[in-house]
Design a protein around this motif. Structure first.
Motif, PDB file in Angstrom:
ATOM      1  N   LEU A   1       0.828  -1.195   0.000  1.00 43.77           N
ATOM      2  CA  LEU A   1       0.000   0.000   0.000  1.00 43.77           C
ATOM      3  C   LEU A   1       0.869   1.255   0.000  1.00 43.77           C
ATOM      4  CD1 LEU A   1      -2.769   1.380   0.236  1.00 43.77           C
ATOM      5  CD2 LEU A   1      -2.577   1.090   2.723  1.00 43.77           C
ATOM      6  N   LYS A   2       1.858   1.286   0.882  1.00 39.97           N
ATOM      7  CA  LYS A   2       2.736   2.457   0.981  1.00 39.97           C
ATOM      8  C   LYS A   2       3.451   2.717  -0.347  1.00 39.97           C
ATOM      9  CE  LYS A   2       6.385   4.340   3.903  1.00 39.97           C
ATOM     10  NZ  LYS A   2       7.239   4.103   5.063  1.00 39.97           N
ATOM     11  N   THR A   3       3.928   1.670  -0.990  1.00 35.39           N
ATOM     12  CA  THR A   3       4.596   1.809  -2.287  1.00 35.39           C
ATOM     13  C   THR A   3       3.637   2.350  -3.336  1.00 35.39           C
ATOM     14  OG1 THR A   3       6.144   0.032  -1.778  1.00 35.39           O
ATOM     15  CG2 THR A   3       5.816   0.549  -4.110  1.00 35.39           C
ATOM     16  N   ASP A   4       2.407   1.822  -3.348  1.00 33.75           N
ATOM     17  CA  ASP A   4       1.438   2.281  -4.346  1.00 33.75           C
ATOM     18  C   ASP A   4       1.039   3.738  -4.109  1.00 33.75           C
ATOM     19  OD1 ASP A   4      -0.028   1.590  -6.735  1.00 33.75           O
ATOM     20  OD2 ASP A   4      -1.829   1.825  -5.510  1.00 33.75           O
ATOM     21  N   VAL A   5       0.844   4.130  -2.859  1.00 34.22           N
ATOM     22  CA  VAL A   5       0.504   5.530  -2.570  1.00 34.22           C
ATOM     23  C   VAL A   5       1.643   6.444  -3.007  1.00 34.22           C
ATOM     24  CG1 VAL A   5       0.015   7.207  -0.747  1.00 34.22           C
ATOM     25  CG2 VAL A   5      -1.091   4.966  -0.693  1.00 34.22           C
ATOM     26  N   LYS A   6       2.879   6.021  -2.760  1.00 39.37           N
ATOM     27  CA  LYS A   6       4.038   6.831  -3.160  1.00 39.37           C
ATOM     28  C   LYS A   6       4.124   6.952  -4.680  1.00 39.37           C
ATOM     29  CE  LYS A   6       9.049   7.156  -2.783  1.00 39.37           C
ATOM     30  NZ  LYS A   6      10.273   6.528  -2.345  1.00 39.37           N
ATOM     31  N   ASN A   7       3.896   5.840  -5.394  1.00 37.95           N
ATOM     32  CA  ASN A   7       4.032   5.831  -6.849  1.00 37.95           C
ATOM     33  C   ASN A   7       2.807   6.368  -7.581  1.00 37.95           C
ATOM     34  OD1 ASN A   7       6.597   4.722  -6.605  1.00 37.95           O
ATOM     35  ND2 ASN A   7       5.854   2.625  -6.837  1.00 37.95           N
ATOM     36  N   ASN A   8       1.641   6.297  -6.949  1.00 36.20           N
ATOM     37  CA  ASN A   8       0.385   6.693  -7.603  1.00 36.20           C
ATOM     38  C   ASN A   8      -0.501   7.508  -6.657  1.00 36.20           C
ATOM     39  OD1 ASN A   8       0.750   4.981 -10.113  1.00 36.20           O
ATOM     40  ND2 ASN A   8       0.850   3.418  -8.500  1.00 36.20           N
ATOM     41  N   PRO A   9      -0.005   8.609  -6.111  1.00 35.68           N
ATOM     42  CA  PRO A   9      -0.797   9.351  -5.118  1.00 35.68           C
ATOM     43  C   PRO A   9      -2.127   9.863  -5.647  1.00 35.68           C
ATOM     44  CG  PRO A   9       1.058  10.669  -5.882  1.00 35.68           C
ATOM     45  CD  PRO A   9       1.248   9.281  -6.434  1.00 35.68           C
TER      46      PRO A   9
ATOM     47  N   TYR B   1      -5.546   8.026  -4.726  1.00 37.17           N
ATOM     48  CA  TYR B   1      -6.013   7.929  -3.348  1.00 37.17           C
ATOM     49  C   TYR B   1      -6.640   9.245  -2.886  1.00 37.17           C
ATOM     50  CZ  TYR B   1      -3.501   3.557  -3.239  1.00 37.17           C
ATOM     51  OH  TYR B   1      -3.093   2.269  -3.510  1.00 37.17           O
ATOM     52  N   THR B   2      -7.589   9.129  -1.951  1.00 38.71           N
ATOM     53  CA  THR B   2      -8.247  10.324  -1.412  1.00 38.71           C
ATOM     54  C   THR B   2      -7.269  11.141  -0.580  1.00 38.71           C
ATOM     55  OG1 THR B   2      -9.032   9.176   0.583  1.00 38.71           O
ATOM     56  CG2 THR B   2     -10.516   9.199  -1.341  1.00 38.71           C
ATOM     57  N   VAL B   3      -7.556  12.446  -0.474  1.00 34.91           N
ATOM     58  CA  VAL B   3      -6.664  13.335   0.271  1.00 34.91           C
ATOM     59  C   VAL B   3      -6.582  12.952   1.742  1.00 34.91           C
ATOM     60  CG1 VAL B   3      -6.870  15.295  -1.299  1.00 34.91           C
ATOM     61  CG2 VAL B   3      -8.457  15.103   0.604  1.00 34.91           C
ATOM     62  N   TRP B   4      -7.720  12.596   2.355  1.00 36.96           N
ATOM     63  CA  TRP B   4      -7.681  12.270   3.781  1.00 36.96           C
ATOM     64  C   TRP B   4      -6.928  10.970   4.034  1.00 36.96           C
ATOM     65  CZ3 TRP B   4     -12.119  12.323   0.854  1.00 36.96           C
ATOM     66  CH2 TRP B   4     -12.760  11.105   0.660  1.00 36.96           C
ATOM     67  N   PHE B   5      -7.065  10.009   3.143  1.00 38.94           N
ATOM     68  CA  PHE B   5      -6.350   8.747   3.314  1.00 38.94           C
ATOM     69  C   PHE B   5      -4.845   8.978   3.306  1.00 38.94           C
ATOM     70  CE2 PHE B   5      -4.385   4.856   1.656  1.00 38.94           C
ATOM     71  CZ  PHE B   5      -4.854   3.940   2.584  1.00 38.94           C
ATOM     72  N   LYS B   6      -4.359   9.788   2.385  1.00 37.96           N
ATOM     73  CA  LYS B   6      -2.919  10.059   2.298  1.00 37.96           C
ATOM     74  C   LYS B   6      -2.416  10.788   3.539  1.00 37.96           C
ATOM     75  CE  LYS B   6      -3.452  11.879  -1.825  1.00 37.96           C
ATOM     76  NZ  LYS B   6      -3.219  12.504  -3.136  1.00 37.96           N
ATOM     77  N   LYS B   7      -3.287  11.512   4.218  1.00 41.66           N
ATOM     78  CA  LYS B   7      -2.885  12.237   5.421  1.00 41.66           C
ATOM     79  C   LYS B   7      -2.783  11.330   6.648  1.00 41.66           C
ATOM     80  CE  LYS B   7      -4.726  16.747   4.187  1.00 41.66           C
ATOM     81  NZ  LYS B   7      -3.441  17.430   4.235  1.00 41.66           N
ATOM     82  N   ILE B   8      -3.484  10.195   6.645  1.00 41.64           N
ATOM     83  CA  ILE B   8      -3.580   9.428   7.891  1.00 41.64           C
ATOM     84  C   ILE B   8      -3.085   7.999   7.849  1.00 41.64           C
ATOM     85  CG2 ILE B   8      -5.423  10.824   8.862  1.00 41.64           C
ATOM     86  CD1 ILE B   8      -7.451   8.759   7.954  1.00 41.64           C
ATOM     87  N   TYR B   9      -2.891   7.414   6.665  1.00 41.19           N
ATOM     88  CA  TYR B   9      -2.611   5.973   6.649  1.00 41.19           C
ATOM     89  C   TYR B   9      -1.316   5.628   7.373  1.00 41.19           C
ATOM     90  CZ  TYR B   9       0.829   6.077   2.821  1.00 41.19           C
ATOM     91  OH  TYR B   9       1.947   6.282   2.066  1.00 41.19           O
ATOM     92  N   GLU B  10      -0.295   6.480   7.300  1.00 41.64           N
ATOM     93  CA  GLU B  10       0.957   6.176   8.008  1.00 41.64           C
ATOM     94  C   GLU B  10       0.786   6.314   9.525  1.00 41.64           C
ATOM     95  OE1 GLU B  10       4.599   6.967   5.078  1.00 41.64           O
ATOM     96  OE2 GLU B  10       3.403   8.771   5.453  1.00 41.64           O
ATOM     97  N   ARG B  11      -0.061   7.238   9.968  1.00 40.25           N
ATOM     98  CA  ARG B  11      -0.338   7.363  11.403  1.00 40.25           C
ATOM     99  C   ARG B  11      -1.061   6.118  11.917  1.00 40.25           C
ATOM    100  NH1 ARG B  11      -2.900  12.989  13.158  1.00 40.25           N
ATOM    101  NH2 ARG B  11      -2.696  11.993  15.191  1.00 40.25           N
TER     102      ARG B  11
END
Length: 178
Positions: A148-156, A159-169
Motif C-alpha cells: 500500500l505504501k509503495t502504491d501511494v508513493k508511486n500513484n498518489p 487515493y483520497t486526500v484524507w487517506f494520504k494524510k492518515i494511513y501512516e499514522r
C-alpha cells in the motif's frame, strides 16, 4: 443524499470540537466549514488492510481508493455510532471499533468542494469478507501495508486526500499495539 427522506446534515464544530450548529452536508462542503467526520480502517488477521475504491457516482473523490469507510456523524449521533453505521452501510460488515486519534484538515476537492473536517479515526479487526454497497463502493481489496505504501508513493493521484494524510499514522498505531 438523504437520511430517512430528510436533508443530510453535518455537525459544525470549532477546533476544540465544540458544537456550533448543523448544516446541510453539501452546503458545508461548498463553504468549507469545519464539521465532524469519521474514518474507519479494518485490518485482518494477516495484517492486511481493507481498502476500497469509491463508487464513480460519489459527489467527490469518485473512483479514488481510500480506507474501509468514512462519513459524517448525524446530529445527535456519536462518532463511534456513525463509524459502526457506515461500516455496515458501505461494506456490509460489523467489527468492534476503537478510536485511535483525531485530526483536523482542510483540502480543496473536485466539484468546487472543500473538505474541512475534524476527523475521528477508528480501527477494527475482522476476517469477514465485505459485502459492499454498490452505490458506495466500486471495488475493494485487502492489501499489506508495504504494498500500500509503495502504491501511494508511486500513484498518489489514485487515493483520497484524507487517506494520504492518515494511513501512516494508522500504521504507527498498529506497530505500537503489536
Amino acid at each position: 443524499m438523504t437520511n430517512n427522506n430528510k436533508i443530510e446534515k453535518v455537525i459544525l464544530v470549532d477546533e476544540n470540537d465544540k458544537v456550533l450548529g448543523e448544516m446541510e452536508k453539501m452546503e458545508a462542503h461548498l463553504k468549507g466549514l469545519l464539521h465532524r467526520a469519521i474514518s474507519v480502517f479494518i485490518v485482518n488477521s494477516k495484517g492486511e488492510w481493507l481498502i476500497h475504491q469509491r463508487a464513480f457516482n460519489k459527489y467527490h473523490s469518485n473512483g479514488l481508493w481510500t480506507n474501509t469507510c468514512c462519513s459524517h456523524p448525524y446530529p445527535e449521533e456519536t462518532s463511534v455510532d456513525a463509524a459502526n453505521r457506515r461500516l455496515m452501510q458501505e461494506m456490509g460488515m460489523k467489527a468492534p471499533l476503537q478510536e485511535i486519534f483525531a485530526f483536523i484538515y482542510k483540502e480543496e476537492l473536485d466539484n468546487q468542494l472543500t473538505e474541512h473536517e475534524l476527523d475521528r479515526v477508528f480501527i477494527g479487526f475482522s476476517d469477514d469478507k465485505p459485502e459492499p454497497n454498490a452505490d458506495e463502493v466500486s471495488n475493494w481489496k485487502y492489501i499489506n501495508f508495504e504494498e500500500l505504501k509503495t502504491d501511494v508513493k508511486n500513484n498518489p493521484e489514485n487515493y483520497t486526500v484524507w487517506f494520504k494524510k492518515i494511513y501512516e499514522r494508522v500504521e504507527e498505531h498498529l506497530k505500537v499495539k503489536t
